[in-house]
Motif scaffolding. Structure first.
Motif, PDB file in Angstrom:
ATOM      1  N   ALA A  22      -3.492   1.557  15.344  1.00 58.07           N
ATOM      2  CA  ALA A  22      -4.152   0.323  14.912  1.00 58.07           C
ATOM      3  C   ALA A  22      -3.160  -0.820  15.040  1.00 58.07           C
ATOM      4  N   SER A  23      -3.699  -2.035  15.053  1.00 51.85           N
ATOM      5  CA  SER A  23      -2.846  -3.217  15.145  1.00 51.85           C
ATOM      6  C   SER A  23      -3.479  -4.358  14.389  1.00 51.85           C
ATOM      7  N   GLY A  32      -5.896   8.411   8.346  1.00 53.36           N
ATOM      8  CA  GLY A  32      -5.180   7.640   7.335  1.00 53.36           C
ATOM      9  C   GLY A  32      -5.602   6.198   7.248  1.00 53.36           C
ATOM     10  N   LEU A  33      -6.380   5.721   8.227  1.00 51.27           N
ATOM     11  CA  LEU A  33      -6.773   4.319   8.220  1.00 51.27           C
ATOM     12  C   LEU A  33      -7.810   3.998   7.154  1.00 51.27           C
ATOM     13  N   ARG A  34      -8.653   4.940   6.817  1.00 55.33           N
ATOM     14  CA  ARG A  34      -9.744   4.661   5.885  1.00 55.33           C
ATOM     15  C   ARG A  34      -9.223   4.131   4.546  1.00 55.33           C
ATOM     16  N   ALA A  35      -8.224   4.798   3.980  1.00 59.32           N
ATOM     17  CA  ALA A  35      -7.710   4.385   2.672  1.00 59.32           C
ATOM     18  C   ALA A  35      -7.042   3.021   2.752  1.00 59.32           C
ATOM     19  N   ILE A  36      -6.383   2.731   3.856  1.00 56.10           N
ATOM     20  CA  ILE A  36      -5.733   1.428   4.005  1.00 56.10           C
ATOM     21  C   ILE A  36      -6.779   0.321   4.095  1.00 56.10           C
ATOM     22  N   ILE A  37      -7.828   0.542   4.848  1.00 52.42           N
ATOM     23  CA  ILE A  37      -8.900  -0.456   4.961  1.00 52.42           C
ATOM     24  C   ILE A  37      -9.559  -0.671   3.602  1.00 52.42           C
ATOM     25  N   GLU A  38      -9.754   0.397   2.845  1.00 51.78           N
ATOM     26  CA  GLU A  38     -10.317   0.250   1.500  1.00 51.78           C
ATOM     27  C   GLU A  38      -9.382  -0.539   0.596  1.00 51.78           C
ATOM     28  N   TYR A  70       0.833  -1.201   0.000  1.00 49.17           N
ATOM     29  CA  TYR A  70       0.000   0.000   0.000  1.00 49.17           C
ATOM     30  C   TYR A  70       0.867   1.250   0.000  1.00 49.17           C
ATOM     31  N   TRP A  71       1.888   1.274   0.851  1.00 51.02           N
ATOM     32  CA  TRP A  71       2.729   2.468   0.959  1.00 51.02           C
ATOM     33  C   TRP A  71       3.482   2.734  -0.347  1.00 51.02           C
ATOM     34  N   ARG A  72       3.916   1.689  -1.042  1.00 47.49           N
ATOM     35  CA  ARG A  72       4.619   1.903  -2.322  1.00 47.49           C
ATOM     36  C   ARG A  72       3.704   2.584  -3.332  1.00 47.49           C
ATOM     37  N   SER A  73       2.405   2.305  -3.247  1.00 57.68           N
ATOM     38  CA  SER A  73       1.447   2.963  -4.143  1.00 57.68           C
ATOM     39  C   SER A  73       1.036   4.331  -3.641  1.00 57.68           C
ATOM     40  N   HIS A  74       1.280   4.596  -2.353  1.00 57.06           N
ATOM     41  CA  HIS A  74       0.898   5.879  -1.749  1.00 57.06           C
ATOM     42  C   HIS A  74       2.056   6.381  -0.890  1.00 57.06           C
ATOM     43  N   PRO A  75       3.196   6.679  -1.508  1.00 52.91           N
ATOM     44  CA  PRO A  75       4.384   7.056  -0.733  1.00 52.91           C
ATOM     45  C   PRO A  75       4.227   8.352   0.053  1.00 52.91           C
ATOM     46  N   SER A 108      -7.311  -9.427  11.225  1.00 54.89           N
ATOM     47  CA  SER A 108      -8.165  -8.305  11.602  1.00 54.89           C
ATOM     48  C   SER A 108      -7.296  -7.099  11.921  1.00 54.89           C
ATOM     49  N   LEU A 109      -7.950  -5.943  11.936  1.00 52.37           N
ATOM     50  CA  LEU A 109      -7.287  -4.706  12.323  1.00 52.37           C
ATOM     51  C   LEU A 109      -8.045  -4.133  13.507  1.00 52.37           C
ATOM     52  N   MET A 110      -7.346  -3.921  14.613  1.00 52.03           N
ATOM     53  CA  MET A 110      -7.952  -3.279  15.781  1.00 52.03           C
ATOM     54  C   MET A 110      -7.695  -1.784  15.719  1.00 52.03           C
ATOM     55  N   LEU A 111      -8.722  -0.993  15.992  1.00 49.62           N
ATOM     56  CA  LEU A 111      -8.605   0.454  15.942  1.00 49.62           C
ATOM     57  C   LEU A 111      -9.598   1.076  16.917  1.00 49.62           C
TER      58      LEU A 111
END
Length: 322
Positions: A140-141, A283-289, A107-112, A272-275
């Motif tokens: 988050a974890s 910033g979590l929304r885009a990662i979850i998507e 994800y980070w490579r696509s959104h540096p 799962s992701l805990m938040l």
């Protein structure tokens, strides 16, 4: 109390290496050692013992660590409150070779432009991690509390993605030439997974997996790390292990290890992701998507009971809305 000394202690505890903590904080290893020594003098206890692999927490260090994290988090929040802009998104992954880290890196490579602070909490009990999310120590974890009723009231879990398992064997293993294997073929085979610890989500996962397919899964002996496990597989004619399809492992070419997909059914480790329940980091929304774009699991797949129940509940809710 010197908050930078406390920060140095926390980073050294998380990495298990003074040099790694020094690299992250931009100081010398000697500087980290001096900070920790000063903190130990102030507290009148030893926080670390030195080992051949780095440093390990003493009992006093283990007791101090959660409070130290709270101090660091509080300082960071105070600084953020008066600093323009937003702070980096801090996410805990189980290990830097894990599927969680691999997917997050993709994800980070696509959104540096995304400011990420990737950490690996040296904690096995997911309830302890949930407490860290609740306290704001991390945003988050990638951990799972298998009984959602035991989550803190202001922490929630969302399904992240699924990681199908593969069999990893050496060239002399009887299944080394197989293109795929089934769970039935794994019966009576020794599957060695060092590092299974009580109260961890993966302990429950492997218990359920072994019971469901009558598998021999054990964690016998001390866990000397991934490299030792890979060496053992290369030398063995009967030992295998299980790895996630997205987990990143590297070994010498001479090992000639083989990763073999497991099918009919696929064996799937759910992640799962805990938040926080309210006001999660934006910033979590885009990662979850991003997780939704990952390849779905095969239709014929085995999931542990907690994940299978969650999927059935989600499907029932979706059916009522149609």
């Amino acid at each position: 109390m010197d908050t930078e000394a406390v920060r140095s202690f926390v980073r050294a505890a998380e990495f298990g290496q003074l040099q790694h903590a020094a690299d992250e904080l931009g100081v010398t290893q000697q500087g980290i050692s001096k900070r920790v020594a000063a903190l130990e003098r102030e507290l009148a206890v030893r926080l670390f013992t030195r080992t051949a692999r780095g440093v390990e927490l003493t009992l006093d260090g283990q007791a101090f660590l959660p409070h130290a994290r709270s101090i660091v988090a509080a300082v960071d929040r105070a600084v953020t409150a008066v600093r323009p802009g937003s702070r980096a998104l801090r996410i805990d992954v189980l290990g830097l070779r894990s599927a969680q880290a691999v997917v997050l890196h993709d994800y980070w490579r696509s959104h540096p432009e995304t400011e990420l602070d990737v950490v690996t909490l040296r904690v096995d009990d997911p309830h302890v991690v949930a407490a860290a999310v609740r306290a704001g120590e991390i945003d988050a974890s990638f951990r799972t509390v298998t009984d959602p009723a035991t989550l803190p009231p202001d922490v929630r879990m969302v399904h992240a993605f699924d990681s199908p398992l593969e069999l990893l064997v050496g060239p002399r293993h009887p299944l080394a030439a197989a293109r795929t294997v089934t769970p039935r073929q794994l019966r009576e085979r020794r599957i060695w997974v060092p590092g299974i610890v009580p109260r961890s989500e993966w302990a429950e996962f492997y218990d359920q997996l072994a019971a469901a397919f009558d598998l021999r899964i054990d964690a016998a002996g001390p866990n000397f790390g991934t490299e030792v496990l890979l060496d053992a597989l290369a030398d063995s004619a009967d030992v295998a292990t299980l790895v996630g399809s997205r987990d990143r492992y590297l070994w010498p070419a001479s090992h000639d290890l083989r990763r073999i997909p497991i099918v009919d059914p696929a064996l799937v480790y759910p992640l799962s992701l805990m938040l926080p329940e309210t006001d999660p980091h934006p910033g979590l929304r885009a990662i979850i998507e991003h997780f939704a774009s990952l390849t779905p699991i095969p239709e014929t797949a085995w999931l542990p009971a907690w994940a299978a129940a969650a999927r059935r509940s989600a499907d029932e809710i979706a059916d009522t809305r149609r």
